[in-house]
Structure formats: structure tokens, C-alpha cells
Design a protein around this motif. Structure first.
Motif, PDB file in Angstrom:
ATOM      1  N   TYR A  19     -20.633  33.938 -41.215  1.00 31.96           N
ATOM      2  CA  TYR A  19     -21.932  34.129 -40.054  1.00 31.96           C
ATOM      3  C   TYR A  19     -22.970  32.648 -40.769  1.00 31.96           C
ATOM      4  O   TYR A  19     -24.064  32.750 -39.808  1.00 31.96           O
ATOM      5  CB  TYR A  19     -23.043  35.237 -40.614  1.00 31.96           C
ATOM      6  CG  TYR A  19     -22.672  36.565 -40.157  1.00 31.96           C
ATOM      7  CD1 TYR A  19     -22.004  36.717 -38.633  1.00 31.96           C
ATOM      8  CD2 TYR A  19     -21.692  37.118 -40.944  1.00 31.96           C
ATOM      9  CE1 TYR A  19     -22.221  37.729 -38.253  1.00 31.96           C
ATOM     10  CE2 TYR A  19     -21.445  38.890 -40.606  1.00 31.96           C
ATOM     11  CZ  TYR A  19     -21.634  38.679 -38.952  1.00 31.96           C
ATOM     12  OH  TYR A  19     -20.975  39.938 -38.088  1.00 31.96           O
ATOM     13  N   THR A  20     -22.524  31.957 -41.320  1.00 26.60           N
ATOM     14  CA  THR A  20     -23.219  30.601 -42.382  1.00 26.60           C
ATOM     15  C   THR A  20     -22.925  29.637 -41.767  1.00 26.60           C
ATOM     16  O   THR A  20     -20.945  29.304 -41.534  1.00 26.60           O
ATOM     17  CB  THR A  20     -23.037  30.227 -43.489  1.00 26.60           C
ATOM     18  OG1 THR A  20     -23.580  31.832 -43.915  1.00 26.60           O
ATOM     19  CG2 THR A  20     -23.788  29.550 -44.161  1.00 26.60           C
ATOM     20  N   TYR A  21     -23.539  29.102 -40.637  1.00 27.30           N
ATOM     21  CA  TYR A  21     -23.125  27.102 -40.075  1.00 27.30           C
ATOM     22  C   TYR A  21     -23.899  26.610 -39.976  1.00 27.30           C
ATOM     23  O   TYR A  21     -24.868  26.186 -40.808  1.00 27.30           O
ATOM     24  CB  TYR A  21     -23.575  27.797 -38.101  1.00 27.30           C
ATOM     25  CG  TYR A  21     -22.663  28.527 -37.216  1.00 27.30           C
ATOM     26  CD1 TYR A  21     -21.829  28.218 -36.701  1.00 27.30           C
ATOM     27  CD2 TYR A  21     -22.570  29.986 -37.637  1.00 27.30           C
ATOM     28  CE1 TYR A  21     -20.756  29.526 -36.187  1.00 27.30           C
ATOM     29  CE2 TYR A  21     -22.363  30.595 -37.106  1.00 27.30           C
ATOM     30  CZ  TYR A  21     -20.501  30.273 -36.788  1.00 27.30           C
ATOM     31  OH  TYR A  21     -20.516  31.269 -35.725  1.00 27.30           O
ATOM     32  N   PRO A  22     -22.937  25.090 -40.341  1.00 30.49           N
ATOM     33  CA  PRO A  22     -23.750  23.389 -41.066  1.00 30.49           C
ATOM     34  C   PRO A  22     -24.194  23.073 -40.010  1.00 30.49           C
ATOM     35  O   PRO A  22     -24.276  23.468 -38.342  1.00 30.49           O
ATOM     36  CB  PRO A  22     -22.101  22.777 -40.880  1.00 30.49           C
ATOM     37  CG  PRO A  22     -21.075  23.666 -39.939  1.00 30.49           C
ATOM     38  CD  PRO A  22     -21.737  25.120 -39.762  1.00 30.49           C
ATOM     39  N   LEU A  23     -25.132  21.905 -40.599  1.00 28.43           N
ATOM     40  CA  LEU A  23     -26.165  21.862 -39.346  1.00 28.43           C
ATOM     41  C   LEU A  23     -25.380  20.045 -40.007  1.00 28.43           C
ATOM     42  O   LEU A  23     -25.586  19.705 -41.068  1.00 28.43           O
ATOM     43  CB  LEU A  23     -27.570  21.995 -39.832  1.00 28.43           C
ATOM     44  CG  LEU A  23     -28.351  22.706 -38.109  1.00 28.43           C
ATOM     45  CD1 LEU A  23     -29.565  22.612 -38.830  1.00 28.43           C
ATOM     46  CD2 LEU A  23     -28.037  22.421 -37.123  1.00 28.43           C
ATOM     47  N   LEU A  24     -24.601  19.631 -38.893  1.00 22.18           N
ATOM     48  CA  LEU A  24     -25.177  17.777 -38.754  1.00 22.18           C
ATOM     49  C   LEU A  24     -25.715  17.000 -37.805  1.00 22.18           C
ATOM     50  O   LEU A  24     -26.102  17.848 -36.747  1.00 22.18           O
ATOM     51  CB  LEU A  24     -23.558  17.908 -38.707  1.00 22.18           C
ATOM     52  CG  LEU A  24     -22.448  18.781 -39.388  1.00 22.18           C
ATOM     53  CD1 LEU A  24     -22.357  19.480 -38.608  1.00 22.18           C
ATOM     54  CD2 LEU A  24     -21.043  17.750 -39.388  1.00 22.18           C
ATOM     55  N   ARG A  25     -26.130  15.289 -38.012  1.00 19.67           N
ATOM     56  CA  ARG A  25     -26.954  14.846 -37.716  1.00 19.67           C
ATOM     57  C   ARG A  25     -25.680  13.492 -37.297  1.00 19.67           C
ATOM     58  O   ARG A  25     -24.435  13.557 -38.404  1.00 19.67           O
ATOM     59  CB  ARG A  25     -27.933  14.495 -36.786  1.00 19.67           C
ATOM     60  CG  ARG A  25     -28.274  14.483 -38.458  1.00 19.67           C
ATOM     61  CD  ARG A  25     -29.867  13.455 -38.322  1.00 19.67           C
ATOM     62  NE  ARG A  25     -30.456  14.084 -37.648  1.00 19.67           N
ATOM     63  CZ  ARG A  25     -31.192  15.035 -38.076  1.00 19.67           C
ATOM     64  NH1 ARG A  25     -31.367  14.921 -39.465  1.00 19.67           N
ATOM     65  NH2 ARG A  25     -32.246  15.967 -37.341  1.00 19.67           N
ATOM     66  N   VAL A  26     -25.722  12.885 -36.417  1.00 20.08           N
ATOM     67  CA  VAL A  26     -24.246  11.923 -36.574  1.00 20.08           C
ATOM     68  C   VAL A  26     -25.471  10.567 -37.553  1.00 20.08           C
ATOM     69  O   VAL A  26     -26.306  10.500 -37.536  1.00 20.08           O
ATOM     70  CB  VAL A  26     -24.915  10.490 -35.428  1.00 20.08           C
ATOM     71  CG1 VAL A  26     -24.222   9.031 -35.552  1.00 20.08           C
ATOM     72  CG2 VAL A  26     -23.992  11.540 -34.635  1.00 20.08           C
ATOM     73  N   GLY A  27     -24.611   9.762 -38.321  1.00 16.84           N
ATOM     74  CA  GLY A  27     -24.896   8.984 -39.816  1.00 16.84           C
ATOM     75  C   GLY A  27     -24.494   7.517 -39.317  1.00 16.84           C
ATOM     76  O   GLY A  27     -24.949   7.249 -37.771  1.00 16.84           O
ATOM     77  N   ASP A  28     -24.934   6.485 -40.391  1.00 20.48           N
ATOM     78  CA  ASP A  28     -25.107   5.152 -39.726  1.00 20.48           C
ATOM     79  C   ASP A  28     -23.924   3.956 -39.693  1.00 20.48           C
ATOM     80  O   ASP A  28     -24.224   3.594 -38.647  1.00 20.48           O
ATOM     81  CB  ASP A  28     -25.434   4.706 -40.927  1.00 20.48           C
ATOM     82  CG  ASP A  28     -27.274   4.914 -41.204  1.00 20.48           C
ATOM     83  OD1 ASP A  28     -27.624   5.422 -40.742  1.00 20.48           O
ATOM     84  OD2 ASP A  28     -27.576   4.495 -42.477  1.00 20.48           O
ATOM     85  N   PRO A  32     -20.447  12.444 -37.733  1.00 16.66           N
ATOM     86  CA  PRO A  32     -21.526  13.478 -38.245  1.00 16.66           C
ATOM     87  C   PRO A  32     -21.135  13.255 -39.336  1.00 16.66           C
ATOM     88  O   PRO A  32     -20.012  13.126 -40.010  1.00 16.66           O
ATOM     89  CB  PRO A  32     -20.739  14.519 -37.067  1.00 16.66           C
ATOM     90  CG  PRO A  32     -20.593  13.841 -35.962  1.00 16.66           C
ATOM     91  CD  PRO A  32     -19.309  12.733 -36.265  1.00 16.66           C
ATOM     92  N   GLU A  33     -22.575  13.804 -39.982  1.00 16.67           N
ATOM     93  CA  GLU A  33     -22.566  13.994 -41.557  1.00 16.67           C
ATOM     94  C   GLU A  33     -23.379  15.261 -41.983  1.00 16.67           C
ATOM     95  O   GLU A  33     -24.269  15.433 -41.394  1.00 16.67           O
ATOM     96  CB  GLU A  33     -22.998  13.166 -42.277  1.00 16.67           C
ATOM     97  CG  GLU A  33     -24.309  12.650 -41.592  1.00 16.67           C
ATOM     98  CD  GLU A  33     -24.657  11.658 -42.649  1.00 16.67           C
ATOM     99  OE1 GLU A  33     -23.830  10.744 -43.645  1.00 16.67           O
ATOM    100  OE2 GLU A  33     -25.929  11.087 -42.983  1.00 16.67           O
ATOM    101  N   VAL A  34     -22.528  16.655 -42.562  1.00 14.10           N
ATOM    102  CA  VAL A  34     -23.786  17.130 -43.012  1.00 14.10           C
ATOM    103  C   VAL A  34     -25.116  16.757 -43.946  1.00 14.10           C
ATOM    104  O   VAL A  34     -24.523  16.023 -44.586  1.00 14.10           O
ATOM    105  CB  VAL A  34     -22.577  18.506 -43.844  1.00 14.10           C
ATOM    106  CG1 VAL A  34     -23.360  19.333 -44.260  1.00 14.10           C
ATOM    107  CG2 VAL A  34     -21.380  18.712 -42.772  1.00 14.10           C
ATOM    108  N   PHE A  35     -25.967  17.778 -43.352  1.00 15.57           N
ATOM    109  CA  PHE A  35     -27.439  17.675 -43.840  1.00 15.57           C
ATOM    110  C   PHE A  35     -27.862  18.459 -44.327  1.00 15.57           C
ATOM    111  O   PHE A  35     -29.297  18.844 -44.943  1.00 15.57           O
ATOM    112  CB  PHE A  35     -28.294  16.339 -42.892  1.00 15.57           C
ATOM    113  CG  PHE A  35     -28.951  17.221 -42.093  1.00 15.57           C
ATOM    114  CD1 PHE A  35     -29.854  18.138 -42.201  1.00 15.57           C
ATOM    115  CD2 PHE A  35     -28.129  17.638 -41.100  1.00 15.57           C
ATOM    116  CE1 PHE A  35     -30.528  18.292 -40.343  1.00 15.57           C
ATOM    117  CE2 PHE A  35     -28.665  17.780 -39.878  1.00 15.57           C
ATOM    118  CZ  PHE A  35     -29.942  17.908 -39.844  1.00 15.57           C
TER     119      PHE A  35
END
Length: 257
Positions: A19-28, A32-35
Motif C-alpha cells: 500500500y506504499t508508493y513512491p513520489l517522483l519528479r523529473v530531476g536535473d 525521474p527521481e524519488v523524493f
């Protein structure tokens, strides 16, 4: 540790991680990278992605999470808690599109798995779960061609009774859940000798584990917002689920029947 106890921890961890999910966004580097981490809650017939406010407050757009076979965009308006000083509530929620949830078979936490739906007098333990940034570097967790995410989720168990001082961290036992966590297991069940840096776990779930002899019965108790290391111990604080639900009801104008 007995074999039955270890088996209970492994099975409870497996359920929690599902039930646990990662949040990512596009890095430099345009990948995508996990934050941070997140969970999906069903409240009054709608599904909400819930995470820690500080994780997305500066930039609530361009979010990604794990879908069915590939990463998916997180769309929708983010309602984010605010405070004149430090935000000790620290919760953000995004109402999700029902089709996206169905199409990608997102594991949604329903009311039957809320700690507010059960009464547990003497629980065995508590746990937190998330995707530590240090263990989910792009080079290991991301397929650059398909952008498939295969990162690692970790569960940390601690005793049910919190031995720390809430006031020392400007927290309240009525608003927050406290946990002193021990080295955990990764998503393969491997027991870790020492816990990784907690950065990235914010936004994951805090879980109540009533009885490790029934590891399938775990209940979401809160959303992780802070981790502190003091005197070689790691203290984790989560905002209690009942206050998270109230925040969603108020900010999304949910009609409760």
C-alpha cells in the motif's frame, strides 16, 4: 528472534509495502527521481493521494508515482496544510481520477484498514514504511529506456509504546504518533543491519500492528512527517489519521453521509 516472530514481521511488512508508493519528479538530468513517499486513501467514495506537505509545498506540479508497469502522472489540485511558523501538521492531499486508479490497479487503503475503525488495547508494535532516497538512486531503480521504476520500499518496526518526549520535538500525542524505529526489512524481506537515511520516507504510512501472529491485520494510523536522530536513536513522528481525514473533508468539501 523466533522464527514465528520473524515470519510475522516479514508478512506484515509485505502487506504494508503493498500500500506504499513512491513520489517522483523529473530531476536535473531530465529523468525521474524519488523524493518522497505516499499512500492512497478512500474517503467518502473518492480516492486521495496523501503525502507530507513539506515534500511538495514548493512545487506541487510534475509529480509521478508507480503505475501498472510504468510511471504515471499525478494530476489534480493539491490541498496543502499551511502554518505561519513551522507546519507541525504537514499534510497534503490530491484527489485522484477514478479511471487512473482502476487502470493502474492502485492499492487503495479503505476505511476497514483505518485505525479509527478498530479498537486495539495492547498492540504488539507499530511500523512506518516508505522509499528512502538513499536506497532508490536512479542508476539502480530506473530503467532509462522504459522509465520503469523498480525501487525499494522499506518497513521499520518499533515497539507500540513510544519512549520519547513529544514536547521535546514540539509535537503532541493527541495530534501525532511517535515511533522509535529499529533496523527494518526491505521489500525482499531481507533484514537490514542498520537503517538507511530516512530522507524520502516522509509521506509514507504509519501503521498499527495489533498482533504479529496475525500479520495480515494491519491498520493505517497516520502519515509520516518527520524523522529525528537523537542519542543514536531515530524518532519518527506522524500526523494521526483522524486529523488527516478531517483535513481532507474540510479542504475538499467532502460530503459525509
Amino acid at each position: 528472534m523466533s522464527a514465528d516472530f520473524a515470519d510475522g514481521i516479514a508478512k506484515a511488512s509485505q502487506t504494508i509495502q503493498s500500500y506504499t508508493y513512491p513520489l517522483l519528479r523529473v530531476g536535473d538530468n531530465a529523468l525521474p527521481e524519488v523524493f518522497a513517499s505516499c499512500v492512497f486513501l478512500e474517503i467518502a467514495g473518492s480516492v486521495y493521494l496523501v503525502t507530507a506537505a513539506h515534500a511538495i509545498r514548493g512545487n506541487p506540479s510534475g509529480l509521478l508515482t508507480r503505475g501498472s508497469g510504468h510511471l504515471i502522472d499525478v494530476t489534480g489540485q493539491a490541498n496543502i496544510s499551511r502554518s505561519e511558523g513551522k507546519d507541525h501538521f504537514d499534510i497534503a492531499a490530491i484527489r485522484m481520477d477514478e479511471q487512473t486508479i482502476r487502470q493502474h490497479a492502485i492499492s487503495v487503503i479503505s476505511q476497514r484498514m483505518f485505525s479509527t475503525s478498530v479498537e486495539v488495547l495492547s498492540p504488539h508494535s507499530r511500523a512506518i514504511c516508505g522509499f528512502p532516497v538513499s536506497m532508490n538512486k536512479q542508476v539502480h531503480s530506473l530503467d532509462r529506456d522504459t522509465k520503469t521504476f523498480t525501487g525499494k520500499c522499506y518497513t521499520y518496526f518499533g515497539t507500540a509504546v513510544f519512549g520519547g518526549d513529544f514536547s521535546a520535538f514540539a509535537k503532541s500525542s493527541t495530534v501525532h504518533v511517535g515511533l522509535e524505529y529499529l533496523p527494518g526489512t526491505d521489500d525482499t524481506g531481507r533484514v537490514m543491519s542498520s537503517p538507511p537515511s530516512p530522507r524520502g520516507i516522509s509521506g509514507g504510512g504509519a501503521w498499527l500492528v495489533p498482533d504479529l501472529s496475525h500479520p495480515q491485520l494491519v491498520f493505517l494510523e497516520g502519515i509520516v512527517i518527520e524523522c529525528h536522530k537523537r542519542a543514536r536513536k531515530m524518532y519518527v513522528f506522524s500526523t494521526r489519521l483522524e486529523h488527516v481525514i478531517d483535513f481532507i473533508n474540510q479542504t475538499h468539501k467532502v460530503s459525509v453521509h
